[in-house]
Design an enzyme around this catalytic site. Structure first.
Site, mmCIF file in Angstrom:
data_model
loop_
_atom_site.group_PDB
_atom_site.id
_atom_site.type_symbol
_atom_site.label_atom_id
_atom_site.label_comp_id
_atom_site.label_asym_id
_atom_site.label_seq_id
_atom_site.Cartn_x
_atom_site.Cartn_y
_atom_site.Cartn_z
ATOM 1 N N CYS A 1 -13.894 1.426 -14.308
ATOM 2 C CA CYS A 1 -14.315 2.833 -14.123
ATOM 3 C C CYS A 1 -13.118 3.853 -14.144
ATOM 4 O O CYS A 1 -12.694 4.671 -12.975
ATOM 5 C CB CYS A 1 -15.028 3.073 -12.735
ATOM 6 S SG CYS A 1 -16.132 4.375 -12.774
ATOM 7 N N CYS B 1 -25.633 2.540 -10.976
ATOM 8 C CA CYS B 1 -24.989 3.854 -11.281
ATOM 9 C C CYS B 1 -25.817 5.069 -11.963
ATOM 10 O O CYS B 1 -26.180 4.925 -12.809
ATOM 11 C CB CYS B 1 -23.700 3.455 -12.294
ATOM 12 S SG CYS B 1 -22.643 4.867 -12.711
ATOM 13 N N CYS C 1 -19.209 -3.130 -16.845
ATOM 14 C CA CYS C 1 -19.482 -2.623 -15.442
ATOM 15 C C CYS C 1 -20.214 -3.606 -14.852
ATOM 16 O O CYS C 1 -21.631 -3.809 -14.958
ATOM 17 C CB CYS C 1 -19.465 -1.162 -15.574
ATOM 18 S SG CYS C 1 -19.678 -0.819 -13.621
ATOM 19 N N CYS D 1 -18.025 1.273 -19.469
ATOM 20 C CA CYS D 1 -19.449 1.158 -18.651
ATOM 21 C C CYS D 1 -20.090 -0.340 -19.232
ATOM 22 O O CYS D 1 -21.043 -0.873 -18.158
ATOM 23 C CB CYS D 1 -20.575 2.375 -18.777
ATOM 24 S SG CYS D 1 -19.568 3.975 -18.089
ATOM 25 N N GLU E 1 0.809 -1.237 -0.068
ATOM 26 C CA GLU E 1 -0.023 0.038 -0.074
ATOM 27 C C GLU E 1 0.841 1.318 -0.103
ATOM 28 O O GLU E 1 0.705 2.387 -0.632
ATOM 29 C CB GLU E 1 -0.812 0.072 1.207
ATOM 30 C CG GLU E 1 -2.064 -1.156 1.136
ATOM 31 C CD GLU E 1 -2.938 -0.828 0.155
ATOM 32 O OE1 GLU E 1 -3.057 0.262 -0.652
ATOM 33 O OE2 GLU E 1 -3.662 -1.767 -0.328
HETATM 34 FE FE1 SF4 Z 1 -18.381 3.602 -13.565
HETATM 35 FE FE2 SF4 Z 1 -20.804 3.654 -13.651
HETATM 36 FE FE3 SF4 Z 1 -19.525 3.128 -15.886
HETATM 37 FE FE4 SF4 Z 1 -19.516 1.403 -14.073
HETATM 38 S S1 SF4 Z 1 -21.404 2.318 -14.994
HETATM 39 S S2 SF4 Z 1 -17.859 2.131 -15.214
HETATM 40 S S3 SF4 Z 1 -19.453 2.740 -12.128
HETATM 41 S S4 SF4 Z 1 -19.431 5.289 -14.672
#
Ligand code: SF4
Length: 415
Positions: free
Chosen positions: A214, A230, A224, A221, A58
């Site tokens: 993201c 989201c 995702c 997206c 970290e």
């Molecule tokens: Fe990011 Fe929302 Fe796109 Fe997922 S859907 S990658 S959380 S902006």
């Protein structure tokens, strides 16, 4: 107490939180990158060793890319596999291994903290985020949360740059994400979201999502795992004006919502989800000029040797080695720069140095986080030996090979 933020910026539905956790963890189990500290944290039975491994990773990962850290991390753990071993290392050894990783005070503080754990805490790392942050120098809220959740299973959230981005997009937070009030809200959210049975994996999953899906500029997206949670994605999909009330720019937020974008900078449809997060403009880095001289002599075996001197033990690049260098005032004439450098070198040489004997080599630019540094590089070949004054900062002659193995910064390697 400040008024609680409107519900649309929070994760107030326990059923939604449960689904989000499950989706994110399932994705993490499938897609996580194979990283050496993860493997160690997952398989090491000794809690202190686990904590130490996560702690080292970290600290290295603060301000440095994963791809760069892997090699440094492996060499570090090979050399100092336990914090007891690290506590016995010298600062010189730590700086040598850290050379090239940047932000050198990190290595120094890591070693100081290891010594403290050995001498004052009977060699045992604190087991909670609160104690880690309180008792270990250089361990802030984020690092403490990461160590406690990943190594000891404490159900505590973490907020780093990746998490800030993901949370701001998930909940359309457009107020300045570096402001203390927004940061506090993001910590609250991270603590609500964190999975109670797999907190370390959940935190790593959230960070991994920010690092690989993201991402800042072109988030993926479509791939995702939490897109249905989201708000930024929904806002982008439905465009403007939104067809359903709950995805309006400000939904139930009325007046000056502390988490919405400022009225002067509303949603920009050309940016899509990258409307979030938003940050106040950073101050531009300060410009500095430094004259530096590569003093060269013929060593006893005929190979060239170079003089390096040690920087002070605090401040920028503390304790690292460099060619004799001198900060310059801005807008100094070239002739004056040479004269000042020659005067400065006189201290190292113990005899006068003619300014015109300095050969100008070129300029090297190096950007530190807050400084735009220009090194004005000269060289000087010595025809006879010089006696170094032990009252000055530590100094030594090194071959090119020894130079590269020494604790020198990337900037000096460029020089
Ligand atoms: Fe990011 Fe929302 Fe796109 Fe997922 S859907 S990658 S959380 S902006």
């Amino acid at each position: 107490a400040p008024a609680p933020p409107p519900a649309r910026h929070l994760f107030s539905d326990p059923a939604e939180v449960e689904v989000l956790r499950g989706n994110l963890l399932a994705w993490y189990d499938r897609c996580k990158r194979d990283l050496p500290w993860r493997a160690l944290a997952a398989t090491e039975p000794d809690a202190d060793r686990r904590g130490y491994a996560v702690w080292v990773s970290e600290i290295m990962l603060q301000q440095t890319q994963v791809a760069t850290v892997i090699d440094y991390y492996n060499r570090w753990m090979q050399k100092w596999p336990t914090l007891q071993a690290l506590a016995q290392a010298s600062l010189e050894e730590v700086n040598e291994l850290w050379a090239g990783l940047g932000y050198y005070s990190r290595g120094k503080r890591l070693q100081e903290a290891a010594r403290k754990v050995v001498s004052e805490l009977a060699g045992q790392l604190p087991r909670t985020a609160e104690d880690l942050q309180k008792l270990l120098p250089g361990v802030g809220r984020y690092t403490a949360g990461a160590i406690a959740s990943i190594s000891y299973g404490q159900a505590t959230g973490v907020v780093d740059g990746n998490v800030v981005r993901v949370l701001c997009r998930l909940r359309c937070i457009g107020a300045d994400s570096s402001s203390p009030s927004v940061i506090d809200r993001l910590w609250d959210m991270a603590n609500v979201l964190v999975d109670r049975s797999r907190p370390g994996d959940f935190n790593q999953a959230l960070m991994e999502l920010g690092a690989t899906v993201c991402v800042p500029k072109a988030p993926l997206c479509g791939e995702c795992p939490v897109k249905q949670h989201c708000q930024a994605w929904r806002r982008k999909l439905f465009g403007k004006p939104p067809p359903v009330p709950d995805v309006e720019d400000c939904g139930e937020c009325v007046g000056d919502c502390p988490l919405c974008p400022p009225a002067t900078e509303p949603w920009d449809s050309s940016l899509g989800v990258t409307n979030f997060p938003r940050k106040a403009a950073k101050k531009p880095p300060r410009a500095m000029r430094t004259a530096t001289c590569v003093l060269e002599r013929r060593g006893c075996h005929g190979a060239p040797e170079y003089l390096i001197v040690q920087r002070p033990s605090s401040g920028l690049l503390a304790g690292l080695w460099e060619f004799p260098s001198l900060p310059l005032a801005q807008d100094l004439q070239e002739k004056k720069e040479r004269e000042e450098l020659a005067d400065h070198l006189q201290a190292w040489m113990g005899r006068p140095v003619a300014a015109k004997g300095l050969q100008f080599i070129g300029e090297v630019i190096h950007i530190f986080s807050h400084i735009h540094q220009t090194y004005v590089v000269y060289s000087l070949h010595l025809d006879r030996d010089v006696t170094l004054d032990p009252a000055l900062s530590p100094s030594r002659w090194v071959t090119e090979e020894e130079f590269h193995a020494s604790a020198v910064s990337t900037a000096m390697k460029k020089v």
